[in-house]
Design a protein around this motif. Structure first.
Motif, PDB file in Angstrom:
ATOM      1  N   ILE A  47       0.800  -1.239   0.158  1.00  0.00           N
ATOM      2  CA  ILE A  47       0.049  -0.088  -0.006  1.00  0.00           C
ATOM      3  C   ILE A  47       0.840   1.383   0.163  1.00  0.00           C
ATOM      4  CG2 ILE A  47      -1.719   1.240   1.298  1.00  0.00           C
ATOM      5  CD1 ILE A  47      -3.005  -1.514   2.166  1.00  0.00           C
ATOM      6  N   TYR A  83      -7.061  -4.335   4.286  1.00  0.00           N
ATOM      7  CA  TYR A  83      -6.050  -4.277   3.575  1.00  0.00           C
ATOM      8  C   TYR A  83      -6.018  -4.542   2.079  1.00  0.00           C
ATOM      9  CZ  TYR A  83      -3.757  -2.966   8.262  1.00  0.00           C
ATOM     10  OH  TYR A  83      -3.379  -2.905   9.241  1.00  0.00           O
ATOM     11  N   LEU A  86      -8.016  -1.985   0.210  1.00  0.00           N
ATOM     12  CA  LEU A  86      -7.319  -0.559  -0.056  1.00  0.00           C
ATOM     13  C   LEU A  86      -6.294  -0.952  -1.190  1.00  0.00           C
ATOM     14  CD1 LEU A  86      -6.721   2.162   0.495  1.00  0.00           C
ATOM     15  CD2 LEU A  86      -5.283   1.531   2.647  1.00  0.00           C
ATOM     16  N   GLN A  89      -8.269  -1.021  -4.448  1.00  0.00           N
ATOM     17  CA  GLN A  89      -8.561   0.309  -4.961  1.00  0.00           C
ATOM     18  C   GLN A  89      -7.372   0.880  -5.434  1.00  0.00           C
ATOM     19  OE1 GLN A  89     -10.377   2.176  -1.449  1.00  0.00           O
ATOM     20  NE2 GLN A  89     -12.216   0.880  -1.516  1.00  0.00           N
TER      21      GLN A  89
END
Length: 196
Positions: A47, A83, A86, A89
């Motif tokens: 991330i 997680y 995200l 995305q």
């Protein structure tokens, strides 16, 4: 982008390495502020790397990690689902992106950066710049001490060793019978001094 997250007893770290098509390398190392499992560290690192790529306005790239959890398997633990969502995305914000699994040996730089960050002790909002340079010390020492002259300390020994052939040549001009060894001794001898 190569990424790796790691967890140690005293900390967790993230390593992200961007490599341009021209082979320019941008390494980043982050200390994760909370202890967590290795799976959490891997997701955190992915991330962080994706957010950095978005900030750098990268539109298409390849992502490599050595965690099979992120690149091959579906999420089975409920606490990892946020997680996963995200990361998904963020991945959708790129025009073209691939996420591939690589062997640990192919991900060494990111692994080293993650280990470095996990072993450092930094307070909140602290940062440390750690430059890594390639050096080898021995040539510097010989330049300072011996002006590029190799020095051999000779002690009496019971068995013949490689240095004895050089000593025999330097002290007595004696060469071995084997033609290959003769050439090697003649080639190497000028780089040595023999002191009694």
């Amino acid at each position: 982008m190569f990424f790796d997250g790691t967890v140690r007893a005293d900390g967790a770290g993230a390593g992200v390495v961007f490599m341009s098509p021209q082979r320019q390398i941008l390494p980043y190392s982050f200390q994760l502020s909370e202890l967590c499992s290795n799976n959490f560290a891997e997701y955190q690192t992915l991330i962080i790397g994706l957010q950095m790529a978005i900030n750098m306005e990268i539109t298409a790239f390849e992502v490599y990690g050595d965690s099979k959890l992120l690149t091959k398997y579906e999420v089975r633990k409920d606490d990892l689902v946020p997680y996963f969502r995200l990361a998904t995305q963020l991945l959708q914000r790129f025009e073209a992106v691939t996420l591939e699994h690589v062997l640990r040996k192919e991900n060494q730089m990111a692994d080293v950066l993650a280990n470095l960050a996990s072993s450092m002790t930094l307070g909140e909002d602290e940062a440390a710049d750690v430059p890594v340079c390639q050096r080898w010390v021995i040539p510097l020492i010989t330049e300072i001490l011996l002006d590029d002259i190799n020095l051999i300390s000779v002690l009496p020994v019971d068995v013949e060793e490689w240095r004895q052939l050089l000593i025999d040549y330097l002290e007595h001009g004696k060469l071995p019978d084997d033609h290959r060894h003769r050439s090697e001794i003649r080639r190497r001898a000028p780089r040595f001094l023999y002191y009694k």
